[in-house]
Design a protein around this motif. Structure first.
Motif, short mmCIF file in Angstrom:
data_model
loop_
_atom_site.label_atom_id
_atom_site.label_comp_id
_atom_site.label_asym_id
_atom_site.label_seq_id
_atom_site.Cartn_x
_atom_site.Cartn_y
_atom_site.Cartn_z
N LEU A 6 -8.26 10.66 -4.26
CA LEU A 6 -7.23 9.78 -4.83
C LEU A 6 -6.07 10.59 -5.38
O LEU A 6 -4.91 10.22 -5.23
CB LEU A 6 -7.84 8.92 -5.94
CG LEU A 6 -8.68 7.73 -5.48
CD1 LEU A 6 -9.29 7.03 -6.68
CD2 LEU A 6 -7.85 6.76 -4.66
N PHE A 10 -2.16 10.29 -4.47
CA PHE A 10 -1.09 10.10 -5.45
C PHE A 10 0.02 11.13 -5.25
O PHE A 10 1.20 10.81 -5.30
CB PHE A 10 -1.65 10.22 -6.87
CG PHE A 10 -2.64 9.16 -7.24
CD1 PHE A 10 -2.63 7.93 -6.60
CD2 PHE A 10 -3.60 9.39 -8.22
CE1 PHE A 10 -3.54 6.95 -6.94
CE2 PHE A 10 -4.51 8.42 -8.56
CZ PHE A 10 -4.48 7.20 -7.91
N ASN A 13 2.05 10.27 -2.21
CA ASN A 13 2.96 9.16 -2.48
C ASN A 13 4.12 9.59 -3.37
O ASN A 13 5.24 9.10 -3.22
CB ASN A 13 2.20 8.00 -3.15
CG ASN A 13 1.38 7.21 -2.14
OD1 ASN A 13 1.71 7.19 -0.95
ND2 ASN A 13 0.32 6.57 -2.60
N GLU A 141 3.50 -0.85 -3.99
CA GLU A 141 2.27 -0.11 -4.24
C GLU A 141 2.52 1.39 -4.20
O GLU A 141 1.91 2.15 -4.96
CB GLU A 141 1.19 -0.52 -3.24
CG GLU A 141 -0.18 -0.01 -3.61
CD GLU A 141 -1.30 -0.80 -2.96
OE1 GLU A 141 -2.12 -0.17 -2.27
OE2 GLU A 141 -1.35 -2.03 -3.15
N ASN A 145 1.64 3.89 -7.30
CA ASN A 145 0.92 5.15 -7.13
C ASN A 145 1.74 6.34 -7.62
O ASN A 145 1.22 7.27 -8.23
CB ASN A 145 0.55 5.36 -5.66
CG ASN A 145 -0.63 4.51 -5.22
OD1 ASN A 145 -1.52 4.25 -6.01
ND2 ASN A 145 -0.64 4.09 -3.97
N SER A 146 3.03 6.30 -7.37
CA SER A 146 3.90 7.39 -7.78
C SER A 146 4.00 7.47 -9.30
O SER A 146 3.92 8.55 -9.89
CB SER A 146 5.30 7.21 -7.17
OG SER A 146 6.17 8.24 -7.58
N ALA A 149 0.75 8.90 -10.53
CA ALA A 149 0.63 10.33 -10.19
C ALA A 149 1.50 11.18 -11.10
O ALA A 149 1.10 12.28 -11.50
CB ALA A 149 1.01 10.55 -8.73
N LYS A 173 -6.35 -4.13 -6.19
CA LYS A 173 -6.36 -2.72 -6.57
C LYS A 173 -5.68 -2.51 -7.91
O LYS A 173 -6.17 -1.76 -8.77
CB LYS A 173 -5.66 -1.90 -5.49
CG LYS A 173 -5.61 -0.41 -5.79
CD LYS A 173 -4.91 0.37 -4.67
CE LYS A 173 -4.84 1.85 -4.98
NZ LYS A 173 -4.15 2.61 -3.91
#
Length: 470
Positions: A6, A10, A13, A141, A145-146, A149, A173
């Motif tokens: 994961l 991240f 992304n 999305e 994620n960005s 991260a 999610k």
């Protein structure tokens, strides 16, 4: 608990979207983030001068969540953080395109928000999502994620809180909920983090086997067989006709997965606790860790620092060289006379004895251990080597009248032994079991009744479980 895969996703992304660093507030800190479930709340539809209100709302959500069982009892297993992400405008889109209600009198509204929150998602008036459909939500999305991260990559679950008092939310999610009721967010977390299903009438495509949803009607086989007849749990159909009549839930109109402002039913509560145990070991730390002793002195002190529930339901067993020497204490002292020449093994076995888990009839049992290998010679203690292990034992079906399956897993690949004992103390069968092996035992020739399955690791008894032959 943290997934390298994961994290790599991240980072990938984050290369697609310019890195942005936002302020992160700590709303609840119970301990090391590597040893807690980290819940991260993201703001949506809050302008820069409204981010103080967001923290107020996120704090109120946190307070509401941890005032309710089982989060009340397991609060020490969680950290909660809030990321303050400003939007250009307040609120969420409401395009008035829902097909489940008549919205002809509603004036469509669109606002410029960071995560593109919108009502009427997928055609449902009360569905608020970060896009009108999955295609529309894909780019958002990537942004989510960005943000994670760049600002909190070790999260376990993110929740998007939307600055609108209009009722709405969805799971998935990244669950998303309005502030009209904080129970919406808690309900959506039930889906996203704990794999619970809705318990109200659903479109046909949403029915599937889950912790709190099944097509099984046999009371000896149904997932929540251990709760039937207590706390109002039964086998309740979703509907009276069609597909809904073939699916069943534990309670009717008495669980948060069906109605807000209700508690989680016993079945959902058990599922939540099981997930907590899947994610987090109750062993926060221990002493000593691996050490070499130059000038040993007695007694030797050994200590556990456990993540305790409120009230504490953790039980511990201390075993020295296969002999039980103490129970339910966090520290013990070993005298020189307690040791033999050579390698001595001290093991602390921890499990959660909460009454919210009905272990005797429950499929999965979680056990955690710390083992110290104490090298003792005529010169005294030379080294102490320690290891932490987690064990999961799954037994199904139980009860049964023919074949029963055992799956034993542990993080250190420790060889295990399984013994089946009759109630009069006789050993029926004994097996050496490899890690993750699915062991099938034929019980056809056994007499009806209750048997005890005992699991040993390095000759230490770490778990007992009752099995029933019908």
């Amino acid at each position: 608990m943290k997934s390298l895969v994961l994290f790599i996703i991240f980072i990938t992304n984050s290369l697609l979207v310019s890195a942005q660093i936002f302020d992160v507030d700590t709303l609840l800190f119970s301990g090391n983030s590597e040893k807690r479930i980290n819940l991260v709340v993201l703001s949506e539809g809050y302008q820069p001068d409204e981010l103080g209100e967001f923290i107020t709302h996120a704090t109120s959500f946190k307070n509401s969540m941890f005032s309710q069982s089982p989060f009340l009892e397991y609060i020490n297993y969680f950290n909660v953080f809030a990321i303050k992400i400003p939007s250009n405008e307040s609120g969420a889109d409401h395009p008035a395109t829902a097909t489940d209600v008549n919205e002809s009198e509603i004036t469509p509204t669109f606002v410029d928000t960071y995560f593109n929150a919108t009502f009427d998602a997928f055609g449902y008036h009360r569905y608020i999502y970060y896009g009108i459909d999955y295609t529309d939500a894909a780019s958002t999305e990537v942004k989510i994620n960005s943000v994670l991260a760049d600002n909190f990559p070790t999260y376990d679950q993110a929740l998007i809180l939307v600055n609108t008092t209009e009722y709405g939310g969805t799971g998935g999610k990244f669950p998303i909920a309005s502030i009209s009721s904080y129970d919406i967010a808690i309900h959506e977390l039930g889906h996203s983090l704990f794999n619970l299903k809705d318990e109200y009438f659903l479109p046909d495509i949403y029915y599937a086997e889950a912790i709190n949803m099944t097509q099984e009607t046999n009371t000896s086989l149904i997932k929540w067989k251990n709760w039937i007849g207590t706390n109002g749990v039964d086998i309740n159909p979703y509907g009276s006709s069609g597909v809904s009549a073939t699916w069943y839930k534990p309670r009717h109109l008495q669980c948060k997965m069906e109605l807000l402002n209700k508690p989680f039913c016993a079945v959902c509560k058990e599922g939540i606790i099981e997930k907590i145990h899947d994610l987090i070991s109750p062993i926060d730390s221990y002493t000593p860790e691996n050490i070499t002793i130059n000038t040993p002195s007695f007694p030797l002190d050994f200590q556990l620092n456990l993540i305790k529930t409120i009230p504490n339901s953790l039980e511990s067993i201390w075993i020295l060289n296969a002999n039980n020497i103490d129970n339910n204490v966090d520290n013990i002292s070993i005298e020189e006379t307690d040791l033999k020449t050579g390698t001595n093994t001290l093991t602390a076995v921890i499990n959660d004895a909460t009454t919210s888990l009905r272990v005797d009839n429950h499929e999965t049992l979680h056990v955690y251990t710390v083992t110290w290998s104490i090298n003792y010679s005529t010169l005294g203690i030379e080294t102490i080597v320690s290891d932490v292990n987690s064990f999961n034992m799954s037994v199904f079906p139980n009860p049964t009248n023919d074949v029963i399956n055992f799956t034993l897993e542990n993080t250190l690949d420790t060889p295990l032994k399984l013994e089946i004992i009759s109630m009069d103390g006789k050993t029926i069968q004994s097996y050496n079991v490899t890690n993750s092996e699915n062991l099938q035992i034929d019980m056809n020739t056994w007499s009806q009744g209750i048997y005890l399955a005992k699991v040993y690791a390095n000759n230490d008894l770490i778990a007992n479980k009752r099995i029933v032959k019908n």
